[in-house]
Design an enzyme around this catalytic site. Sequence first.
Site, mmCIF file in Angstrom:
data_model
loop_
_atom_site.group_PDB
_atom_site.id
_atom_site.type_symbol
_atom_site.label_atom_id
_atom_site.label_comp_id
_atom_site.label_asym_id
_atom_site.label_seq_id
_atom_site.Cartn_x
_atom_site.Cartn_y
_atom_site.Cartn_z
ATOM 1 C CE LYS A 65 -1.257 -4.246 3.313
ATOM 2 N NZ LYS A 65 -1.718 -5.481 2.716
ATOM 3 C CE1 TYR A 123 -3.560 -2.454 5.549
ATOM 4 C CE2 TYR A 123 -3.380 -0.107 5.052
ATOM 5 C CZ TYR A 123 -3.567 -1.407 4.626
ATOM 6 O OH TYR A 123 -3.744 -1.673 3.292
ATOM 7 C CB SER A 142 -0.871 -0.012 1.257
ATOM 8 O OG SER A 142 -1.483 1.229 1.429
#
Length: 348
Positions: free
Chosen positions: A162, A158, A134
Site C-alpha cells: 500500500k 501487505y 489502509s
Amino acid sequence: MRVLLTGGSGFIGSHIAILLLERGFDVVILDSFVNSSPNVIIRIKKYLDNKDLNYKLETINGDIRDKKILDKIFIDCIKENKPINTVIHLAGLKSVYESLSNPLHYWDVNVFGTLNLLLTMKEYECYSLVFSSSATIYGLSDSVPMAEDHTISPINPYGKTKVAIENMFYDLYNSNLNSWKICSLRYFNPVGAHPSGLIGEDPIGIPNNLFPFITQVAIGTQKLLNIYGDDWGTRDGTGIRDYIHIIDLAEGHLASIDYFNSTESCLEFINLGSGKGYSVFQIIRQFELSTGRKIPFSIQDRRDGDVAKSFADISKAKKLLGWTPKRSLEQICLDGWNWQIKNPHGYG
Ligand code: NAD
Ligand code: UD1
C-alpha cells in the site's frame, strides 16, 4: 458519468457499487472473483430491481494485471461514447498473514496490478482515481488519534504494497501537476453490512478480523471468540480500534468523486474511520445488547503485530470532502447481524 470499479464484487466494492448505481452513475465492475462470489453481482442487481431503479451495470471477469482486458474496457467505453471518467480501485489482496508467506504475490497483484491500471488510465486520458489504502501503513504505534501525517512504517508485506502504491501516486502526480486527481483513502476497520441484508462481508475460511468472527460465533459457525490479550494499556485491557460502518466508508468514495468535480487536480491521502475507538469488550457488549445473542469468549495471548490502540483523526475527510460518518456502533451491530442471520453461509 461512468465509473470503473475494480474489486467491485468484494466486501467494500459491492457496497460502493450500490451507492454509485443509486446515484445514477454507470458502473463497470472488473473483478477476478479470487476472493468473492459472482452471487454478489446477482444480489446487487436484486437490490436495485426491488427498488425499481434504472441502472447500468456491466461486470467483467478479469484480472487487473491483464493489460488486454483493461485496454478493452477503456476502448469499448470510448466506442460507446461513454468513456470511463473515474476509477475506484479496490481490487487487490488483503490478508496480512498470506502476505507474510507469499510476499511476491502481493507485490505482483497489488503493486504491479495498480501500475498496469495507471498506465492504462494515462493512455486513455482518464485521470481521476479513488484508491483503497489502509491504516495498516501507520505500523505499530499507540499514539492516537492518527492523522495523515502520522509516521508511515508498515510491518508486513501487505502494508508495504500500500505504501509503494501511494509512492507511485506521489511520483505520478508530481510528473504532471495539472492532470491527475487522486484520493488515496486510508481505511480503518470497515464493518457491518448493507441494511437490506442482501450484501455483507463473507470471509473465506475462518475470519481473522474481530467483527465477522463475532457474528459467526453468534450464528454458531464458530464456538467462541478468542480475545487476543486483556493486558493492553487500555481502559479494560483489550485492544481499541476504529470500527466504521461499511456504508459510511462507501459514502467516503462518493464524496471523493464530488470533491474531484470541485478541483483542477489533487493528490490527497485521507483517513476514513469513525474517529472513535472501541475496545474488544465494548464491541462484544454492544453486540450482545443489540442482538440479544451471547458471545462466549476466552482470553488468549496477544496476537503478533497488534497494537493497543488505533483510531483515526478524521478532520481532513470532514473538511476536504464534507464527509462525516453517520452510523452508530449499534447500527453496525444490527446491520452486521441482520446480514449474518439472513445469510448464515454467506453467499453460499
Ligand atoms: P475483498 O477481498 O472482499 O475485495 C477485493 C476484491 O478484489 C475481491 O472481489 C477480489 O476477487 C478482487 N481481486 C483480487 N485480486 C484481483 C485481481 N488481480 N484482479 C481483479 N480483481 C481482483 O476485500 P475488501 O475488504 O473489499 O477490500 C477492498 C480493498 O480495500 C483492498 O484493496 C484492501 O486491501 C483494502 N482495504 C480493506 C480493508 C478491510 O478491512 N476490509 C482495510 C483497509 C484496506
Ligand atoms: C487487522 C490487521 C491489519 C488490517 C486490518 C483490516 C493484524 C495484526 N492486523 O487489523 O493489518 O489492516 O485487520 O483488515 O492482523 N481480535 C480478537 N480476536 C479475534 C480477532 C481480533 O481479540 O479473533 C482483536 C484484535 O487483537 C484487535 C481487535 O480485535 O485488538 C481488532 O482486530 P481486527 O479486526 O483483526 O483488526 P486490526 O487489528 O485493526
